[in-house]
Write a protein that holds these residues in place. Sequence first.
Motif, short mmCIF file in Angstrom:
data_model
loop_
_atom_site.label_atom_id
_atom_site.label_comp_id
_atom_site.label_asym_id
_atom_site.label_seq_id
_atom_site.Cartn_x
_atom_site.Cartn_y
_atom_site.Cartn_z
N PRO A 94 -7.82 -7.08 -6.25
CA PRO A 94 -7.46 -5.96 -7.12
C PRO A 94 -6.55 -4.97 -6.39
O PRO A 94 -6.62 -4.82 -5.18
CB PRO A 94 -8.80 -5.31 -7.46
CG PRO A 94 -9.80 -5.89 -6.52
CD PRO A 94 -9.27 -7.21 -6.07
N GLY A 95 -5.68 -4.32 -7.14
CA GLY A 95 -4.81 -3.31 -6.54
C GLY A 95 -3.41 -3.83 -6.26
O GLY A 95 -2.48 -3.05 -6.06
N ALA A 223 -8.04 4.26 7.03
CA ALA A 223 -8.40 5.60 7.51
C ALA A 223 -7.20 6.31 8.12
O ALA A 223 -7.16 7.54 8.18
CB ALA A 223 -9.54 5.49 8.52
N HIS A 224 -6.22 5.53 8.59
CA HIS A 224 -5.05 6.14 9.23
C HIS A 224 -3.80 5.94 8.41
O HIS A 224 -2.69 6.08 8.93
CB HIS A 224 -4.87 5.55 10.64
CG HIS A 224 -5.99 5.90 11.56
ND1 HIS A 224 -6.07 7.10 12.22
CD2 HIS A 224 -7.10 5.21 11.91
CE1 HIS A 224 -7.17 7.13 12.95
NE2 HIS A 224 -7.82 5.99 12.78
N ASP A 225 -3.95 5.58 7.11
CA ASP A 225 -2.79 5.46 6.25
C ASP A 225 -1.84 4.35 6.68
O ASP A 225 -0.65 4.40 6.35
CB ASP A 225 -1.99 6.78 6.30
CG ASP A 225 -2.05 7.48 4.96
OD1 ASP A 225 -2.72 6.94 4.06
OD2 ASP A 225 -1.41 8.54 4.82
N VAL A 226 -2.35 3.41 7.46
CA VAL A 226 -1.50 2.30 7.92
C VAL A 226 -1.54 1.19 6.87
O VAL A 226 -2.62 0.79 6.43
CB VAL A 226 -1.99 1.78 9.29
CG1 VAL A 226 -1.37 0.44 9.65
CG2 VAL A 226 -1.71 2.81 10.37
N LEU A 227 -0.39 0.70 6.46
CA LEU A 227 -0.35 -0.37 5.46
C LEU A 227 -0.94 -1.65 6.04
O LEU A 227 -0.68 -2.00 7.20
CB LEU A 227 1.08 -0.63 4.98
CG LEU A 227 1.75 0.54 4.24
CD1 LEU A 227 3.20 0.19 3.92
CD2 LEU A 227 0.98 0.92 2.98
N PRO A 253 -5.52 -6.04 0.38
CA PRO A 253 -4.43 -5.60 1.25
C PRO A 253 -3.41 -4.79 0.43
O PRO A 253 -3.40 -4.87 -0.79
CB PRO A 253 -3.81 -6.90 1.74
CG PRO A 253 -4.14 -7.91 0.68
CD PRO A 253 -5.46 -7.47 0.09
N ASP A 254 -2.57 -4.03 1.12
CA ASP A 254 -1.49 -3.33 0.42
C ASP A 254 -0.38 -4.32 0.09
O ASP A 254 0.33 -4.16 -0.90
CB ASP A 254 -0.92 -2.22 1.31
CG ASP A 254 -1.99 -1.20 1.66
OD1 ASP A 254 -2.40 -0.47 0.74
OD2 ASP A 254 -2.46 -1.19 2.82
N ILE A 255 -0.22 -5.31 0.96
CA ILE A 255 0.81 -6.33 0.77
C ILE A 255 0.20 -7.69 1.08
O ILE A 255 -0.54 -7.83 2.06
CB ILE A 255 2.03 -6.07 1.70
CG1 ILE A 255 2.59 -4.66 1.46
CG2 ILE A 255 3.10 -7.12 1.48
CD1 ILE A 255 3.74 -4.28 2.38
N LEU A 256 0.48 -8.66 0.23
CA LEU A 256 -0.09 -10.00 0.39
C LEU A 256 1.03 -11.04 0.36
O LEU A 256 1.85 -11.05 -0.55
CB LEU A 256 -1.06 -10.26 -0.77
CG LEU A 256 -1.68 -11.66 -0.89
CD1 LEU A 256 -2.62 -11.96 0.26
CD2 LEU A 256 -2.43 -11.80 -2.23
N CYS A 274 2.52 -6.62 -3.85
CA CYS A 274 2.27 -5.30 -3.26
C CYS A 274 1.58 -4.38 -4.24
O CYS A 274 1.55 -4.64 -5.44
CB CYS A 274 3.57 -4.68 -2.74
SG CYS A 274 4.66 -4.09 -4.05
N SER A 275 1.04 -3.29 -3.69
CA SER A 275 0.34 -2.29 -4.49
C SER A 275 1.35 -1.36 -5.17
O SER A 275 2.53 -1.32 -4.78
CB SER A 275 -0.59 -1.47 -3.59
OG SER A 275 0.20 -0.78 -2.65
#
Length: 419
Positions: A94-95, A223-227, A253-256, A274-275
């Motif tokens: 999801p996302g 937690a650190h805004d890292v993609l 993941p933000d990117i798959l 991607c998100s």
Amino acid sequence: MTSSAIWHPFTQHALEPSMTRISRAEGAWLETPEGKRIFDGVSSWWVITHGHRHPKIIEAIRAQAELLDQVIFAGFTHEPAEAVAAGLLKIAPPGLRHVFFSDSGSTSVEVALKMALGYWKNTGRRRTRILALEDAYHGDTIGTMSAGARGVFNAAYEPLLFEVGRIPLPKPHHAQPTFDALEIACRKGDVAAFICEPLILGAGGMLMYDADALKEMHRICKAHDVLFIADEVMTGFGRTGTVFACEQAGISPDILCIAKGITGGSIPLAVTMCSAPIYDAHLSKDRSRTFFHSSSYTANPIACAAAAANLEVWRREPVIERILTLTANQALCLKDLEADPRFSNLRQLGTITAFELANAQQGYLADITLALRARLLERGVLLRPLGSTVYVMPPYCTTKDELKFVYRSLVDTVDEVLS
Ligand SMILES: *Cc1c(COP(=O)(O)O)cnc(C)c1O
């Protein structure tokens, strides 16, 4: 020394003067023009999922070729691409909201890295550093080699590779050093993205780590805004027992990156998903924020038709059941090797088993590799050890008897080669 007009991949022609000619394939088997059958124990470099020439996929390729072979994908679209995108959005973690097409695993990773850097540039923050796992493999282009482990494979190109932050591989029951290294690296505030192969590092030697560690690495990045980029080029489409390996850690993941199994292994295609924030960062009336990437064959209709048919096979056929059966059979075969001291570090993840040959020279260039491969081939089995690491990654249609044949051939070959 013999030379070859065709320059084959990852091949030292001086040591391998002749290539095995293949003229047909069906299910888990390859066939030479002379009719010799060879079991495809590496799923033709990890791409074949169901088996060679799944009838539904072949039929879709045939039908699409009658309608539309290729069309520019900038400013144009077509039904097969839309079917693939819609299907992927339903089954991906999801996302993930957007689907970008390309044509190989390497390109899908290059696209992922560019999306990540584009995101930070377009949102006005200076983050350009990439983090990756030690022993990672993400492809053979300059960008993906940069993210991958350094070694004999890329020593000649080293001057062109960009520097990345290395995170040690999570060890079983001892993953804290990984988390600490990731935490420290992320805290510096310059990290654009962390890329990893979820649960198993393929070309790095079939190195496995557990879902809890994957989940924790994802948590630290968030937690650190890292993609967080998941390279599921090998693991996608069922290899590890779930459609995507990320599912086992319950992460999105933000990117798959997906490639190998997306068409069932029939024809090249890749996607990077991607998100919404990543896509939205590129959405603007300002043309300089466009995502500047394409390849000539982006979303080729015939390749997309094959992928759409593959998605349909997943919806209609008991693919997961087949995977579970193969997984159970793999476990049985692996168990038979347990008492044999020549095989060490036996491990399995879903449909993949791997182990090291004890007392063999270690590393990718281990002398034993070529001899082992040649003798196995004589017996009718295609395996391609990564140095002293032997792995078995067969198509999902493989039966128990076929698998037993593979392991018996392997043991007999090791008897010969190590004696
Ligand atoms: C194979 C692989 C790639 C590269 O894919 P190609 O299609 O060979 O370019 C990237 N990442 C992983 C994890 C892979 O296994």
